[in-house]
Design an enzyme around this catalytic site. Structure first.
Site, short mmCIF file in Angstrom:
data_model
loop_
_atom_site.label_atom_id
_atom_site.label_comp_id
_atom_site.label_asym_id
_atom_site.label_seq_id
_atom_site.Cartn_x
_atom_site.Cartn_y
_atom_site.Cartn_z
N GLY A 1 1.78 -2.29 -5.55
CA GLY A 1 1.11 -3.57 -5.74
C GLY A 1 -0.19 -3.72 -4.98
O GLY A 1 -0.80 -4.79 -5.02
N ASP A 2 -0.62 -2.66 -4.27
CA ASP A 2 -1.87 -2.71 -3.51
C ASP A 2 -2.48 -1.31 -3.55
O ASP A 2 -2.12 -0.50 -4.40
CB ASP A 2 -1.63 -3.21 -2.09
CG ASP A 2 -2.82 -4.00 -1.54
OD1 ASP A 2 -3.95 -3.49 -1.65
OD2 ASP A 2 -2.63 -5.10 -1.00
N ASP A 3 -3.40 -1.01 -2.64
CA ASP A 3 -4.13 0.26 -2.68
C ASP A 3 -3.17 1.46 -2.67
O ASP A 3 -2.18 1.47 -1.92
CB ASP A 3 -5.07 0.37 -1.49
CG ASP A 3 -6.12 -0.73 -1.45
OD1 ASP A 3 -6.33 -1.38 -2.50
OD2 ASP A 3 -6.71 -0.93 -0.38
N SER B 1 -2.34 0.61 -9.98
CA SER B 1 -2.25 -0.53 -9.08
C SER B 1 -3.23 -1.60 -9.54
O SER B 1 -4.30 -1.28 -10.05
CB SER B 1 -2.59 -0.12 -7.65
OG SER B 1 -2.81 -1.26 -6.83
N ASP C 1 0.84 -1.20 0.00
CA ASP C 1 0.00 0.00 0.00
C ASP C 1 0.87 1.25 0.00
O ASP C 1 1.93 1.28 0.65
CB ASP C 1 -0.87 0.05 1.25
CG ASP C 1 -1.87 -1.10 1.35
OD1 ASP C 1 -1.56 -2.19 0.86
OD2 ASP C 1 -2.93 -0.89 1.93
#
Length: 448
Positions: A250-252, A283, A230
Site C-alpha cells: 500500500g506504499d512505496d 502500489s 512500505d
C-alpha cells in the site's frame, strides 16, 4: 542415430549449455557481500514448546529457543527450524549467529493483541515515533547490535495481521507508532531471503544503522489500501543489496531513507552503497523511492531492471525544506512501467515534519540524478521536477525515456519543472526547457 548425427547433437547440446551458462554469468548480483552460512547446529521450535495450531501463543517458545542460541554460542551459530504450522506469537528479539528457517507451510503469525507488543525507544535519527510522539511498538522480529543473522527458508510466511493496526490508524486511535514486521538496528552481515511477508502493520523490512545487508528472493504483500506498508526501507544504512523480489503493497515498494529533519541532521548517518535490482511490483504510491526522510544524506544508489504495474509514481525522489542532507549520485535504469499516474517525480515539497522545531533554512541538496532507459505505457503524466527556489536541483540527467499516455497523439499532461537544471536526450514526450539547454548538457556528458 549414426555417429555423425550423434556428434552434431552433442555439439549443439554443448553450444546450448555454453549459451545458457553465458546468460547466467551475465546476470549481475550484489548478494556476495554477505556469504550464506551453513549452520551445523540445529534446533526446532517444537523442542521449546512451540505449537503450530494458530491459537497457542508462542512468544515464550521463540524467546527460549533464541536464549539457548545466544548463550550456548555454538561454533558457526545455530539454525532455529520452524516446521509447517501456524505459530501465533508476539514480538521477539533475534540474536547473532543464528538462522531463522521457515519450512514450507510454516507461518509466523503476529498476535493482534496490542498489549503483547512492548514499546521501544524512538530512533535517534527520528527523535520520536514516525507516527506518534514518544516511543513505538517493537517490530515482530527485532534485533539491535547483531551480526551474522539469516532469515530464510522454503517460502514460509511471516504474517503481521495488520488490519487491526490499519483500522487504528484510520480511526486515529493509535497511541504509539505502529510496528514493523522486521527491524534490525546497528547490525551487520544480514541475509533475508526466500520468505513471504504479508500484512505488515507498518513498514515491512526496516534495516536501520546497518551495513552489509542482503534482501533477495522475497515476496511482500499487503492490500493496496493498507496505510504505510512500505516494502523495504533501508535507513541510514550502507552496502545494502535488494534483488529478485516481488512487492505489492500500500506504499512505496523500496524507499531509501536516512533520518527526519533536525534529528536526522544531528545523527548524521547517510545511506550509501544501495543496489536495487530486478524488482517487480505494484502500489498506489512509488516503485523506487528516495525519501522523503533524507536528512542524513543518500548517496550512491543504483536501481535497475525494475518492472512496475498499476503505480502511483514510477520513480520518486522526494524531500522537503527542513530536511537538509544531500541526495547525490542516484542512478535508475532499465525500468518498465504500465498504468502509472506519474512516471518520474523529483520534488522538494514532499513529506511532513516531526514537530515545529525543524529549521526551515535547512535545505536539501539534490544533484546528480541519472535516469535512463525507461519505457512506460498508460502513463498519465510523464514527469514532474520541482526543486527549491533557494536550493535548485542540479545535474538531473534523463536519457532514452519513452512514457506513453492512455491515448495516442499529443499528451494532455506535459512535463512540469521548476528550479532545476540538467540535460535530456531522446526523451518522449520532450521534457521541460530547463533540461534542454545546450549549456547544461556538459554536466551530463559522462552519463550520456
Amino acid at each position: 542415430m549414426n555417429k555423425w548425427a550423434g556428434s552434431i547433437f552433442l555439439c549443439i547440446l554443448g553450444m546450448l549449455l555454453l549459451m545458457n551458462w553465458s546468460v547466467m554469468a551475465e546476470v549481475e548480483t550484489c548478494s556476495g557481500i554477505v556469504p550464506m552460512q551453513y549452520r551445523y547446529d540445529k534446533i526446532s521450535i517444537l523442542d521449546y514448546g512451540g505449537v503450530g495450531d494458530g491459537r497457542t501463543l508462542n512468544t515464550k517458545a521463540f524467546m527460549e529457543a533464541i536464549f539457548r542460541i545466544q548463550h550456548l554460542k555454538r561454533r558457526g551459530g545455530t539454525l532455529l527450524y520452524v516446521p509447517a504450522g501456524v505459530y501465533l506469537t508476539g514480538p521477539f528479539n533475534l540474536t547473532s549467529q543464528m538462522t531463522l528457517y521457515l519450512a514450507r507451510g510454516a507461518v509466523i503469525k503476529a498476535t493482534q493483541d496490542a498489549s503483547q507488543w512492548p514499546l521501544v525507544d524512538p530512533l535517534p535519527s527520528y527523535g520520536r515515533g514516525r507516527e506518534r510522539p514518544g516511543g513505538r511498538y517493537m517490530s515482530l522480529l527485532h534485533g539491535d547490535g547483531l551480526h551474522d543473522v539469516i532469515i530464510t527458508g522454503e517460502n514460509g510466511t511471516i504474517d503481521g495481521q495488520g488490519d487491526v493496526w490499519w483500522n487504528m490508524w484510520r480511526q486515529r486511535t493509535l497511541q504509539f507508532t505502529r510496528p514493523h514486521l522486521i527491524e534490525l538496528m546497528n547490525s551487520r552481515g544480514i541475509i533475508i531471503s526466500n520468505v513471504i511477508f504479508k500484512n505488515s502493520p507498518f513498514w515491512n523490512i526496516h534495516p536501520v544503522y546497518c551495513s552489509n545487508v542482503v534482501i533477495r528472493h522475497v515476496t511482500i504483500l499487503a492490500p493496496a489500501d493498507s496505510p504505510n506498508t512500505d516494502g523495504i526501507d533501508p535507513d541510514s544504512s550502507s552496502h545494502v543489496c535488494i534483488e529478485d523480489s516481488y512487492i505489492s503493497v500500500g506504499d512505496d515498494l523500496v524507499a531509501v531513507k536516512s533520518g527526519w529533519d533536525q534529528y536526522g541532521i544531528a545523527y548524521g548517518r547517510p545511506s550509501h552503497g544501495i543496489t536495487i535490482r530486478r524488482i517487480t511490483g505494484s502500489s498506489p504510491f512509488a516503485g523506487i523511492a528516495v525519501g522523503s526522510e533524507t536528512s542524513g544524506g543518500v548517496v550512491d544508489v543504483l536501481a535497475e531492471h525494475i518492472n512496475l504495474f498499476n503505480m502511483g509514481v514510477g520513480i520518486h525522489i522526494k524531500t522537503n525544506i527542513g530536511r537538509g542532507g544531500v541526495i547525490r549520485n542516484i542512478t535508475v535504469a532499465n525500468v518498465y512501467m504500465e498504468n502509472t499516474r506519474t512516471g518520474i517525480k523529483i520534488a522538494g515539497d514532499v513529506g511532513d515534519h516531526p514537530d515545529e522545531k525543524f529549521n526551515p533554512n535547512a535545505l536539501p541538496v539534490v544533484k546528480g540524478i541519472k535516469i535512463k532507459d525507461v519505457w512506460g505505457e498508460k502513463v498519465l503524466q510523464a514527469g514532474l521536477i520541482r526543486g527549491l527556489k533557494n536550493s535548485p536541483f542540479s545535474g538531473i540527467c534523463l536519457s532514452n525515456i519513452n512514457l506513453h499516455g492512455n491515448k495516442p497523439g499529443p499528451r494532455n499532461s506535459p512535463w512540469k519543472c521548476s528550479d532545476v537544471s540538467g540535460a535530456a536526450i531522446q526523451v518522449s514526450p520532450w521534457p521541460c526547457s530547463e533540461l534542454t539547454s545546450s549549456q547544461q548538457t556538459g554536466a551530463c556528458s559522462t552519463f550520456f
